[in-house]
Design a protein around this motif. Structure first.
Motif, PDB file in Angstrom:
ATOM      1  N   ILE A  54      30.945  37.336  33.385  1.00 52.94           N
ATOM      2  CA  ILE A  54      31.411  36.982  34.733  1.00 52.94           C
ATOM      3  C   ILE A  54      30.497  35.929  35.356  1.00 52.94           C
ATOM      4  O   ILE A  54      30.958  34.929  35.915  1.00 52.94           O
ATOM      5  N   LEU A  55      29.184  36.153  35.257  1.00 44.80           N
ATOM      6  CA  LEU A  55      28.234  35.211  35.841  1.00 44.80           C
ATOM      7  C   LEU A  55      28.286  33.848  35.148  1.00 44.80           C
ATOM      8  O   LEU A  55      28.163  32.807  35.800  1.00 44.80           O
ATOM      9  N   GLY A  56      28.476  33.851  33.829  1.00 47.13           N
ATOM     10  CA  GLY A  56      28.551  32.589  33.095  1.00 47.13           C
ATOM     11  C   GLY A  56      29.706  31.732  33.569  1.00 47.13           C
ATOM     12  O   GLY A  56      29.553  30.530  33.824  1.00 47.13           O
ATOM     13  N   ASP A  57      30.889  32.332  33.695  1.00 42.18           N
ATOM     14  CA  ASP A  57      32.046  31.585  34.183  1.00 42.18           C
ATOM     15  C   ASP A  57      31.850  31.157  35.636  1.00 42.18           C
ATOM     16  O   ASP A  57      32.256  30.061  36.044  1.00 42.18           O
ATOM     17  N   TRP A  58      31.237  32.035  36.426  1.00 39.14           N
ATOM     18  CA  TRP A  58      31.010  31.736  37.841  1.00 39.14           C
ATOM     19  C   TRP A  58      30.081  30.526  38.005  1.00 39.14           C
ATOM     20  O   TRP A  58      30.337  29.636  38.822  1.00 39.14           O
ATOM     21  N   VAL A  59      29.019  30.495  37.208  1.00 32.30           N
ATOM     22  CA  VAL A  59      28.083  29.366  37.273  1.00 32.30           C
ATOM     23  C   VAL A  59      28.788  28.071  36.872  1.00 32.30           C
ATOM     24  O   VAL A  59      28.630  27.032  37.520  1.00 32.30           O
ATOM     25  N   ILE A 107      39.268  36.575  40.582  1.00 30.69           N
ATOM     26  CA  ILE A 107      40.179  37.613  40.072  1.00 30.69           C
ATOM     27  C   ILE A 107      40.420  37.407  38.580  1.00 30.69           C
ATOM     28  O   ILE A 107      40.338  38.342  37.774  1.00 30.69           O
ATOM     29  N   ALA A 108      40.723  36.165  38.194  1.00 29.47           N
ATOM     30  CA  ALA A 108      40.944  35.863  36.776  1.00 29.47           C
ATOM     31  C   ALA A 108      39.659  36.034  35.979  1.00 29.47           C
ATOM     32  O   ALA A 108      39.676  36.543  34.847  1.00 29.47           O
ATOM     33  N   ASN A 109      38.539  35.636  36.551  1.00 25.53           N
ATOM     34  CA  ASN A 109      37.245  35.724  35.888  1.00 25.53           C
ATOM     35  C   ASN A 109      36.876  37.174  35.588  1.00 25.53           C
ATOM     36  O   ASN A 109      36.563  37.541  34.446  1.00 25.53           O
ATOM     37  N   VAL A 110      36.911  38.017  36.604  1.00 26.12           N
ATOM     38  CA  VAL A 110      36.509  39.424  36.440  1.00 26.12           C
ATOM     39  C   VAL A 110      37.480  40.172  35.533  1.00 26.12           C
ATOM     40  O   VAL A 110      37.069  40.914  34.624  1.00 26.12           O
ATOM     41  N   ALA A 111      38.780  39.977  35.759  1.00 29.76           N
ATOM     42  CA  ALA A 111      39.780  40.691  34.953  1.00 29.76           C
ATOM     43  C   ALA A 111      39.674  40.316  33.480  1.00 29.76           C
ATOM     44  O   ALA A 111      39.732  41.194  32.600  1.00 29.76           O
ATOM     45  N   VAL A 153      35.326  41.945  26.840  1.00 34.83           N
ATOM     46  CA  VAL A 153      34.175  42.663  26.277  1.00 34.83           C
ATOM     47  C   VAL A 153      34.608  43.735  25.265  1.00 34.83           C
ATOM     48  O   VAL A 153      34.118  43.751  24.127  1.00 34.83           O
ATOM     49  N   PRO A 154      35.520  44.654  25.625  1.00 31.65           N
ATOM     50  CA  PRO A 154      35.958  45.634  24.617  1.00 31.65           C
ATOM     51  C   PRO A 154      36.613  45.005  23.397  1.00 31.65           C
ATOM     52  O   PRO A 154      36.462  45.501  22.280  1.00 31.65           O
TER      53      PRO A 154
END
Length: 220
Positions: A71-76, A145-149, A155-156
């Motif tokens: 999430i943080l990688g995409d956010w940055v 929303i798209a990033n977190v979802a 990950v799984p």
């Protein structure tokens, strides 16, 4: 690269408490624009999935760390694109990967919100779509929303092949070289499938691009 993954897996096996931070850092790196092309997070996450399957690593902290890192990688990447704007395409290192950037831009313009979600699963554009979304000034809420979802699902999916293989084989002692080759074959098939899907989607975008004008850059 294989030696690096092997050493990292051995370290995590001996120091399982570090599994979460290590995987989280790798997921963060793989989600950064361009940098993600050189971070072997996918292969290591599959290996860690095997360690989870054998009970060597506690799954909850690793999953949480990996999701946060992704999430943080995409956010940055999104924040960099939004802050710098279109001029980022002309800067190093993006100016050395123009075809990839062009494809990511076309994919985002055509699919918008969906491209951010699916982009995480498509190797050729995974590390570039968030940056493009920032440059195109996609709404922050829609992006997150798209990033977190997508991170929660991604990950799984990355852990699954190693986990399922380890669960089917039992303890670590039962895993032979042949089994490892089998896991490698599964990973290769998944990679080829993801690349094929990406190529089909990007090819479709290219064809539509030739037939009709694109939407305005700020449509999303």
């Amino acid at each position: 690269m294989e030696e690096l993954i092997t050493r990292a897996t051995e370290f995590i096996t001996e120091h399982s408490a570090w599994a979460g931070p290590i995987v989280g850092l790798l997921a963060f790196g793989e989600s950064l624009a361009i940098v993600g092309l050189f971070v072997p997070a996918t292969a290591l996450m599959i290996a860690v999935g095997g360690l989870i399957g054998t009970g060597t690593v506690d799954p909850l902290p690793v999953i949480v760390w990996a999701a946060i890192g992704a999430i943080l990688g995409d956010w940055v990447s999104y924040s960099i694109g939004r802050r710098i704007g279109p001029s980022v395409y002309r800067r190093w290192p993006l100016n050395r990967h123009r075809p990839m950037v062009a494809r990511a831009r076309l994919f985002f313009r055509r699919y918008g919100f969906v491209s951010v979600f699916l982009g995480r699963f498509l190797g050729p554009i995974r590390a570039t779509i968030p940056l493009v979304a920032g440059v195109m000034e996609m709404g922050r809420r829609r992006f997150q929303i798209a990033n977190v979802a997508s991170a929660i699902l991604w990950v799984p999916v990355m852990f699954a092949p190693g986990y399922l293989a380890a669960r089917s084989l039992g303890s670590v002692e039962h895993i032979t070289e042949g089994h490892l080759l089998g896991i490698g074959a599964v990973v290769a098939v998944l990679t080829v499938a993801a690349t094929w899907i990406a190529a089909r989607l990007l090819g479709r975008v290219d064809r539509k691009r030739k037939r009709a004008p694109l939407r305005p850059a700020n449509a999303d």
